[in-house]
Design a protein around this motif. Structure first.
Motif, PDB file in Angstrom:
ATOM      1  N   ALA A 206      46.331  59.533  81.353  1.00  0.00           N
ATOM      2  CA  ALA A 206      46.530  58.090  81.544  1.00  0.00           C
ATOM      3  C   ALA A 206      46.848  57.380  80.244  1.00  0.00           C
ATOM      4  CB  ALA A 206      45.286  57.476  82.183  1.00  0.00           C
ATOM      5  N   ASP A 207      46.409  57.958  79.101  1.00  0.00           N
ATOM      6  CA  ASP A 207      46.642  57.289  77.823  1.00  0.00           C
ATOM      7  C   ASP A 207      47.942  57.735  77.146  1.00  0.00           C
ATOM      8  OD1 ASP A 207      45.830  59.835  77.202  1.00  0.00           O
ATOM      9  OD2 ASP A 207      44.364  59.238  75.678  1.00  0.00           O
ATOM     10  N   LYS A 209      51.964  57.679  76.508  1.00  0.00           N
ATOM     11  CA  LYS A 209      52.865  56.529  76.522  1.00  0.00           C
ATOM     12  C   LYS A 209      54.328  56.982  76.538  1.00  0.00           C
ATOM     13  CE  LYS A 209      49.476  53.638  76.353  1.00  0.00           C
ATOM     14  NZ  LYS A 209      49.102  52.986  77.634  1.00  0.00           N
ATOM     15  N   PRO A 230      49.942  53.567  84.303  1.00  0.00           N
ATOM     16  CA  PRO A 230      49.386  53.252  82.985  1.00  0.00           C
ATOM     17  C   PRO A 230      50.145  53.899  81.827  1.00  0.00           C
ATOM     18  CG  PRO A 230      47.975  54.808  84.178  1.00  0.00           C
ATOM     19  CD  PRO A 230      48.990  54.298  85.157  1.00  0.00           C
ATOM     20  N   GLN A 231      50.837  55.000  82.086  1.00  0.00           N
ATOM     21  CA  GLN A 231      51.555  55.693  81.007  1.00  0.00           C
ATOM     22  C   GLN A 231      52.873  55.003  80.649  1.00  0.00           C
ATOM     23  OE1 GLN A 231      50.898  56.995  84.040  1.00  0.00           O
ATOM     24  NE2 GLN A 231      49.907  59.008  83.893  1.00  0.00           N
TER      25      GLN A 231
END
Length: 296
Positions: A206-207, A209, A230-231
Motif C-alpha cells: 500500500a505504501d 508509489k 493508495p499506491q
C-alpha cells in the motif's frame, strides 16, 4: 524521494508539460517549431536547437508553477543547463516545477498487437544519474494497438517490472501503457488494460508509489477507481495525436485526470515568433490545458 515534490504531484492543481521529445521525434518537433532539417547537420547541432526551444519554453513567464506541476525531460536535456543550473534544478529551484525523466529507448517491433519497450542497457546507471540530478521520477512508454489480452498483459507486466526497478532507486515511475487513439477496439483494449493494472496494484504494498499515464479513455471517468488506490500518486493523460481543442474537450469529461501533453502544449509555438508572440501563444495553451485538467 522529495516529500514536497511528492505532495505537489499528489495534491497540486495543474498539469504535466511533456518536453521529452527524443532522438527519433526531435526532427518532427523542430519542424513544427519552424526549424527545418537543413538548419542542422549533426545530432549535436539538432539537440542544441531543441534545447534552445525547451529553454525558451521553460524560461518563459507563461511557464510557471501556477499552472504546471511537472515537466518531463529527455536524457539529453537532463544533462544540459538553463541559466547556469542543470535543467532539473532550474525547474524546481527557480520555477517550482517537478522534474521527471523519460527513460525508455523507444519501442520494439509489434507483436500480439502491442509494442513493448526496447531493452534499456545501463538503466540502473541512468537512474543513479537521475537521482544525482535531483530528478523526482521517470516516464516509460509502450503502445497497445488492439484488444489482445496476451499483448496487453505483456505490456503491463513489463511496465510494472520496470516500475519496481525504478522505485528501488527512490524515484517515482510514471508507467505509460498508451492505447492508440486510432484503434477501432480502443474501449475493449482499455478494459483489458485496466484489468491488468488493477491486478498488479492488488499485489503491490500500500505504501508503494507509482503514477500512470494513459490515453484519454473512451468511457468518461473510466480510471476513477484506479485513482483511488493508495499506491497511485496521480493518473495523467497524453494527448495521443488529438489536437489541443479535442484533447481538452475529452479531458474535461474525466474528473481527476490531468493532462501530460506534448504536441498539444507546443501547438502554435514558432522559433520565428517575437518573445511577446511566443509567450502569449504559450500562455493561451497553458491556460486551456490547465482549465481542462482542473475545472471539472
Amino acid at each position: 524521494m522529495n516529500a514536497k515534490q511528492l505532495e505537489r504531484m499528489h495534491h497540486g492543481k495543474g498539469f504535466i508539460a511533456a518536453l521529452d521529445q527524443s532522438g527519433g521525434s526531435t526532427p518532427k518537433a523542430l519542424e513544427l517549431y519552424g526549424v527545418k532539417n537543413d538548419a542542422y547537420n549533426t545530432d549535436d547541432e539538432m539537440f542544441d536547437l531543441v534545447h534552445a526551444m525547451r529553454t525558451r519554453i521553460i524560461t518563459s513567464p507563461s511557464f510557471s508553477s501556477e499552472h504546471i506541476l511537472a515537466a518531463i525531460l529527455f536524457e539529453n536535456t537532463m544533462d544540459r543547463k538553463i541559466e547556469g543550473s542543470y535543467t532539473s534544478d532550474y525547474l524546481w529551484d527557480t520555477k517550482g516545477v517537478v522534474p521527471i525523466l523519460k527513460v525508455d529507448k523507444g519501442l520494439s517491433a509489434e507483436k500480439d498487437d502491442v509494442q513493448l519497450m526496447k531493452d534499456i542497457p545501463g538503466l540502473d546507471d541512468l537512474l543513479d544519474r537521475a537521482v544525482a540530478r535531483h530528478v523526482f521520477g521517470t516516464k516509460e512508454r509502450s503502445v497497445i494497438k488492439h484488444a489482445n489480452r496476451k499483448g496487453v498483459k505483456a505490456i503491463v507486466d513489463q511496465q510494472f517490472a520496470m516500475g519496481r526497478q525504478i522505485a528501488s532507486h527512490g524515484l517515482v515511475p510514471i508507467l505509460e501503457p498508451e492505447v492508440s487513439i486510432f484503434s477501432e477496439d480502443k474501449a475493449d483494449a482499455e478494459a483489458l488494460l485496466k484489468e491488468e493494472i488493477l491486478r498488479h496494484l492488488d499485489e503491490m504494498p500500500a505504501d508503494a508509489k507509482i503514477m500512470l499515464k494513459v490515453s484519454i479513455p473512451t468511457v468518461d471517468g473510466f480510471y476513477s477507481d484506479v485513482m483511488e488506490r493508495p499506491q497511485v500518486v496521480r493518473v495523467v493523460a497524453l494527448s495521443g495525436g488529438y489536437t489541443r481543442d479535442e484533447a481538452d474537450a475529452r479531458l474535461v469529461k474525466n474528473p481527476g485526470l490531468i493532462a501530460s501533453f506534448s504536441r498539444a502544449l507546443l501547438q502554435g509555438l514558432l522559433a520565428q515568433q517575437s518573445d511577446g508572440e511566443f509567450n502569449s501563444t504559450l500562455a493561451e495553451s497553458v491556460a486551456e490545458i490547465y482549465k481542462a485538467s482542473v475545472d471539472k
